[in-house]
Motif scaffolding. Sequence first.
Motif, PDB file in Angstrom:
ATOM      1  N   HIS A 201      -3.324  -7.331  -5.720  1.00 62.32           N
ATOM      2  CA  HIS A 201      -1.970  -7.173  -6.241  1.00 62.32           C
ATOM      3  C   HIS A 201      -1.341  -8.514  -6.634  1.00 62.32           C
ATOM      4  O   HIS A 201      -0.574  -8.593  -7.603  1.00 62.32           O
ATOM      5  CB  HIS A 201      -1.078  -6.479  -5.212  1.00 62.32           C
TER       6      HIS A 201
ATOM      7  N   VAL B  93       4.857  -4.423  -7.309  1.00 62.73           N
ATOM      8  CA  VAL B  93       4.460  -5.808  -7.555  1.00 62.73           C
ATOM      9  C   VAL B  93       5.498  -6.391  -8.505  1.00 62.73           C
ATOM     10  O   VAL B  93       5.730  -5.849  -9.591  1.00 62.73           O
ATOM     11  CB  VAL B  93       3.046  -5.904  -8.172  1.00 62.73           C
TER      12      VAL B  93
ATOM     13  N   TYR C 236       4.635  -8.818  -3.513  1.00 67.76           N
ATOM     14  CA  TYR C 236       4.089  -7.466  -3.356  1.00 67.76           C
ATOM     15  C   TYR C 236       4.830  -6.825  -2.191  1.00 67.76           C
ATOM     16  O   TYR C 236       4.765  -7.309  -1.066  1.00 67.76           O
ATOM     17  CB  TYR C 236       2.585  -7.537  -3.096  1.00 67.76           C
TER      18      TYR C 236
END
Length: 241
Positions: free
Chosen positions: A118, A210, A221
């Motif tokens: 992420h 995100v 995140y």
Amino acid sequence: MLLPEKKPLYELALRKMEELIKTGQWKEGSKLPSESQLAKQFGISRATLREAMRILEDEGLIVKQQGVGTFVRRKPLIKSGLEELFSVTTLIERQGMVPGTKDFTVYKLPATENEANHLKLKPGDIIYKVERVRTADEVPVVYCIDRLPQSIVGESFTGFEQSVFSYLENEHSITITYAVSNIRVIKHDPVVEKKLMMDKNDSILLLEQVHYDENNMPILYSSNYFNASKFDFYIIRKRTL
């Protein structure tokens, strides 16, 4: 002479149940009597009752818990659209309530594979994980988990009390410009339920995001667990031709 139009039985039952809810005779969060009891109470068939109950559910006045029963829906503390990106602090303040924080902890950890993906890091790269419960007028409403790369916030990072967006802007001159979000319902999570002091019939709404800066770099995140009984999120959708 025209005779007054006779209302369908389901509509008469519907109006009576709406009145019981709106006057507080059926209290928020309370479990309704069984279908057979309600049908007998209103002098209608169970099929007619189900039609009235379906409309009540569409109106958002009741909620069905499969295998448990039907409950009067609690009125949300916070109502907001999801089109605009803003912090939990701002979300609470816009409702005229005072935001707060409790159960604040900061962990310095190697990123898992999921976290690294992420944040565009390598698995094992160091991140800071900030866990906290956000309150509205001292009522716990959101359990937040925020993950920030050490490469962005530095080795002396100790956390932030209120808005993570404000922290990034004030301390690191980073402006979050957009987020990619995923929303899903969580059936059961004992950790979240305890932190948010949830009732057994409450559900959890997870908003995973995100967050990116103006250079399309992933900065944050986050996983925000909302007590769904205290929030009413909506989306304004426009037709495109």
